[in-house]
Every structure is written in C-alpha cells, then in structure tokens.
Design a protein around this motif. Structure first.
Motif, PDB file in Angstrom:
ATOM      1  N   ARG A  98      95.919  37.074 -26.804  1.00 11.13           N
ATOM      2  CA  ARG A  98      96.956  38.111 -26.904  1.00 11.13           C
ATOM      3  C   ARG A  98      97.594  38.445 -25.553  1.00 11.13           C
ATOM      4  N   PHE A  99      96.774  38.503 -24.487  1.00  9.89           N
ATOM      5  CA  PHE A  99      97.263  38.978 -23.195  1.00  9.89           C
ATOM      6  C   PHE A  99      97.206  37.933 -22.088  1.00  9.89           C
ATOM      7  N   GLY A 100      96.518  36.823 -22.345  1.00  9.35           N
ATOM      8  CA  GLY A 100      96.410  35.801 -21.310  1.00  9.35           C
ATOM      9  C   GLY A 100      95.353  36.086 -20.273  1.00  9.35           C
ATOM     10  N   VAL A 101      94.489  37.056 -20.545  1.00 10.31           N
ATOM     11  CA  VAL A 101      93.379  37.381 -19.648  1.00 10.31           C
ATOM     12  C   VAL A 101      92.121  37.538 -20.501  1.00 10.31           C
ATOM     13  N   HIS A 102      90.967  37.493 -19.840  1.00 11.53           N
ATOM     14  CA  HIS A 102      89.725  37.638 -20.599  1.00 11.53           C
ATOM     15  C   HIS A 102      88.856  38.786 -20.095  1.00 11.53           C
ATOM     16  N   ASP A 103      89.267  39.426 -18.981  1.00  6.91           N
ATOM     17  CA  ASP A 103      88.376  40.397 -18.349  1.00  6.91           C
ATOM     18  C   ASP A 103      88.960  41.811 -18.269  1.00  6.91           C
ATOM     19  N   ALA A 104      90.057  42.074 -18.958  1.00  5.33           N
ATOM     20  CA  ALA A 104      90.615  43.428 -18.976  1.00  5.33           C
ATOM     21  C   ALA A 104      89.828  44.309 -19.941  1.00  5.33           C
ATOM     22  N   ILE A 105      89.895  45.615 -19.745  1.00  2.34           N
ATOM     23  CA  ILE A 105      89.279  46.541 -20.691  1.00  2.34           C
ATOM     24  C   ILE A 105      90.218  46.664 -21.894  1.00  2.34           C
ATOM     25  N   PRO A 106      89.776  46.314 -23.090  1.00  3.49           N
ATOM     26  CA  PRO A 106      90.674  46.336 -24.255  1.00  3.49           C
ATOM     27  C   PRO A 106      90.827  47.740 -24.827  1.00  3.49           C
ATOM     28  N   MET A 107      92.025  48.282 -24.683  1.00  7.59           N
ATOM     29  CA  MET A 107      92.339  49.624 -25.194  1.00  7.59           C
ATOM     30  C   MET A 107      93.571  49.539 -26.091  1.00  7.59           C
ATOM     31  N   TRP A 108      93.660  48.464 -26.855  1.00  5.88           N
ATOM     32  CA  TRP A 108      94.896  48.208 -27.586  1.00  5.88           C
ATOM     33  C   TRP A 108      94.756  48.394 -29.087  1.00  5.88           C
ATOM     34  N   ILE A 109      94.386  47.353 -29.821  1.00  6.79           N
ATOM     35  CA  ILE A 109      94.407  47.380 -31.279  1.00  6.79           C
ATOM     36  C   ILE A 109      93.621  48.574 -31.823  1.00  6.79           C
ATOM     37  N   ALA A 110      94.091  49.117 -32.943  1.00  7.95           N
ATOM     38  CA  ALA A 110      93.587  50.405 -33.434  1.00  7.95           C
ATOM     39  C   ALA A 110      92.322  50.273 -34.282  1.00  7.95           C
ATOM     40  N   ASP A 111      91.257  49.832 -33.643  1.00  6.86           N
ATOM     41  CA  ASP A 111      89.934  50.070 -34.229  1.00  6.86           C
ATOM     42  C   ASP A 111      89.033  50.650 -33.139  1.00  6.86           C
ATOM     43  N   MET A 112      87.954  51.269 -33.558  1.00  6.83           N
ATOM     44  CA  MET A 112      87.103  51.999 -32.624  1.00  6.83           C
ATOM     45  C   MET A 112      85.861  51.186 -32.274  1.00  6.83           C
ATOM     46  N   ASP A 113      85.295  51.465 -31.119  1.00  6.11           N
ATOM     47  CA  ASP A 113      84.088  50.780 -30.673  1.00  6.11           C
ATOM     48  C   ASP A 113      82.823  51.552 -31.064  1.00  6.11           C
ATOM     49  N   PHE A 114      82.855  52.160 -32.239  1.00  4.79           N
ATOM     50  CA  PHE A 114      81.711  52.906 -32.758  1.00  4.79           C
ATOM     51  C   PHE A 114      81.187  52.241 -34.025  1.00  4.79           C
ATOM     52  N   LYS A 115      79.877  52.307 -34.225  1.00  6.69           N
ATOM     53  CA  LYS A 115      79.321  51.846 -35.489  1.00  6.69           C
ATOM     54  C   LYS A 115      79.837  52.717 -36.625  1.00  6.69           C
ATOM     55  N   SER A 116      79.995  52.103 -37.786  1.00  9.87           N
ATOM     56  CA  SER A 116      80.392  52.852 -38.972  1.00  9.87           C
ATOM     57  C   SER A 116      79.275  53.805 -39.382  1.00  9.87           C
ATOM     58  N   PRO A 117      79.553  54.754 -40.272  1.00 15.75           N
ATOM     59  CA  PRO A 117      78.522  55.719 -40.670  1.00 15.75           C
ATOM     60  C   PRO A 117      77.269  55.033 -41.221  1.00 15.75           C
ATOM     61  N   PRO A 118      76.088  55.523 -40.868  1.00 15.30           N
ATOM     62  CA  PRO A 118      74.844  54.927 -41.372  1.00 15.30           C
ATOM     63  C   PRO A 118      74.796  54.756 -42.889  1.00 15.30           C
TER      64      PRO A 118
END
Length: 392
Positions: A24-44
């Motif tokens: 998507r960006f041509g890099v592999h080491d940037a912090i991804p703050m783009w596409i709208a999903d969260m970095d949290f586990k779903s509810p137990p």
C-alpha cells in the motif's frame, strides 16, 4: 477490566493493516495508523463462541437462525431506541456491497448520486465504477467543526439526482449528526424524491455527551425513503468475518434489494460471521463500554499532545469513531509532500486526506484504535519530524 493496553503482534496474520504496508505504501517499517480496524482483541464472548463453533468441526452451508435477527433487533432497540421488525433486515456481506447493489438497483446509467465530502473514499469509487455521476455537497468547516451545507445541497439537486449517501456518524470528520440536521436533510430528500442510503457502521462508537440517531428512526416517511446500513464489524473488530445488515422498512425497496443480493449470489452467510455477530450483540456490551472509555482516553491524549507539542497540526475533535481527522495545512506542504513527509520523515502510515475528496487536501486520517503506547510512539515520531521541518 479488559486490557486494551496489550500490544498484540499482528504481523504475518494476513492482516491488511500491518502486512500490506509494503504493497500500500511502499514501506515495511512505518507505524500503521491507516485502515479502520483496531489493534484490540474482540470481546471474549465472541472469541469463546467462535472456539465452540470450531470444535464442532463441520463448516457446511449456513443459514441465519431467528436468534441472529433477534440479537440485531434487541441491540438496535437497546442502544439506539429504534424498534425495527425482523422482516426489515436484509443481510449482506458488507456495507460497500450493499451500497453498490443499491446504486445499481435504484439508478440508471448517467443518474447522479450525492455524497458529502470529505467522505469515505470508496463511495465515489463505487458510484463512478457503475457509470453514475458523483455530485459533491461539501461540508462546511468552521472553528474546528464540520456542518452540513443545505443551501449548496439544494443548489446541486435536479431531476437526475436519485440517491444521497449519508455517512452517519461521519467518516472521516467524526460528526454525529443532530436531529435538526438530519430532519432538514431528510425533508430536502423527500421533497425531491431522493433515496437516502445511510451508512451507520460507526453508530455504536460514540463518545460521551453525544447520541447517535438513526436517520430512519426520525419518522415513518424517512424510514420509507431510506436504507440503513449497520454492522458489528467496526464496533467489535470483526470486519474480516464480513457480516452486515441493511434495515429497509419499505417493502418495495426491500424486495428489489433482496432480489439484487440473490441475483449476485452473495446471500449465503459466513458461518463464523453469524456466530460472531450474534454473540457480540448479545454479550459484548460491557466490553464496548470499556472500549469507548479507552478510546476517549486515547482521543484526549491525542488532542492534548498536539496542542502542547505539535501546534502546527490541528485535531478536528470527533464525536464518534476511532478515526481522527488532522488538519495539517499550516505545515505548508502540497498533498503529495504531506504524504511523503508523514510516511518517510515521521514513519507513520495514515490515510491521505485527498482520497476523501478535494476538500480533504492538507488533511490526514489517523486511526487511534490501538494501545496507548503505540499511539504515543506515533505522536513522538510526528513531533520530531514536524520540529525538524519547522526549523529547516
């Protein structure tokens, strides 16, 4: 208490947000703050329900049980005070597929569809791909807050305008539209016989002090001239399970929509999506309340950090969503320069503002649905890059 501070390694899980950085960006080491999903586990409860389904071991063709519909009805009534009927619910794999089918079903080649920019960029892509004309009704930005422009809207309407795509809550600017705003919008659309397709996928992620109002809940007339699109995907971080539903009170519109779903052979549900959606709506509310509190903390942290350390960038305070719209125009960079600056100098991958329309030029969209430690690192990198730029 749920641990939203836990940093979970999502690399090598076929995760678009992390594994598609190079593509998507041509890099592999940037912090991804783009596409709208969260970095949290779903509810137990969702994870447990999926585990139980996996243990069964047979994953054949699946139907939607009554309990699936009941969970949706109960959730919409409890969270949004809208009493809907089971027969109004028309499932689809996703909201974008529903939007595409609706535009194809209720307009002809050359007809016009109104969107309110800056807005979620696939809207215009879908409209154009179907041979329809995009009509933009830009939002007004004043004192850091966006509002609807009704005079501009009226001036853009002619007999070939057939649909208005409403984003409520709005992505990317984060507005939760008020009763007054939605009523004025609805009355204009009714007067001109315009179908409203209301994308309400972020409706459950509303910050304290605000209240989401489903467009179709305002009146029977609005309900009969609209399609409301909702999903558990953003709310409970289960977008990959592709289960959405569309609430269509008008029987004629609903029949046409369902026929389009059947004609495209996309009506069969995902076995895991059905389980996850029902479990989320039935048992995920406590998790959601804690999530909103955590996101509120993230938002407050972001706003304070920019005010104190990066004043050249202004935060448009969202009333909903885990997405933050950043006004970077004071940096004096062209849209392309701004993208390259954030990616290559700050090491942060965000959505470019201009993809949301020309009204988004000079802005960036940042996803704050992540542990605060990741967010802090991101902001520190932006601060360092901006300080270097301003001293140059």
């Amino acid at each position: 208490m749920y641990d939203f501070d836990q940093v979970i390694n999502r690399a090598s899980t076929a995760c678009q947000k992390w594994d598609d950085l190079q593509k998507r960006f041509g890099v592999h080491d940037a912090i991804p703050m783009w596409i709208a999903d969260m970095d949290f586990k779903s509810p137990p409860p969702v994870i447990e329900a999926l585990n139980q389904r996996v243990k069964h071991g047979i994953f054949g063709y699946t139907s939607r049980p009554d309990s699936f519909y009941e969970a949706i009805i109960d959730w919409v009534n409890r969270r949004h005070h809208w009493q809907i009927d089971k027969k109004w619910i028309a499932p689809s794999p996703g909201i974008l597929s529903a939007l595409s089918l609706s535009i194809n079903s209720f307009t002809q080649q050359g007809d016009k569809v109104i969107i309110q920019t800056p807005v979620y960029h696939p809207f215009s892509q879908i409209i154009k791909s179907l041979g329809r004309e995009v009509v933009t009704n830009p939002l007004n930005l004043k004192n850091g807050r966006y509002t609807l422009d009704f005079d501009d809207l009226e001036s853009k309407i002619d007999s070939t305008v057939k649909i208005l795509v409403l984003c409520n809550p709005h992505n990317p600017v984060g507005r939760v539209w008020s009763l007054e705003e939605l009523t004025m919008l609805g009355e204009i659309c009714i007067k001109h016989n315009i179908l409203v397709i209301s994308d309400e996928i972020h409706c459950d992620l509303v910050y304290r002090g605000y209240k989401h109002l489903p467009f179709a809940s305002i009146s029977e007339e609005f309900a009969n001239h609209s399609i409301t699109c909702i999903a558990p995907s953003k709310t409970f971080n289960i977008a990959g399970l592709q289960t959405s539903c569309n609430i269509i009170p008008n029987e004629e519109i609903r029949d046409i929509f369902n026929q389009s779903i059947n004609n495209q052979c996309i009506g069969s549900p995902n076995a895991f999506g059905i389980i996850a959606a029902e479990s989320a709506y039935r048992y995920g509310e406590e998790w959601l309340e804690q999530l909103i509190n955590y996101l509120q903390g993230n938002l407050d942290f972001v706003i304070h950090y920019f005010q104190e350390n990066i004043p050249h960038i202004k935060v448009i305070r969202p009333e909903s969503t885990f997405l933050v719209w950043l006004d970077c125009r004071e940096l004096g960079l062209t849209p392309k320069e701004l993208d390259e600056f954030m990616l290559n100098k700050a090491g942060v991958a965000m959505n470019e503002g201009y993809i949301f329309g020309v009204d988004g030029e000079g802005f960036m969209r940042m996803n704050i649905g992540c542990p605060r430690s990741v967010l802090e690192k991101c902001l520190c990198q932006i601060e360092g890059a901006v300080n270097f730029l301003c001293k140059a």
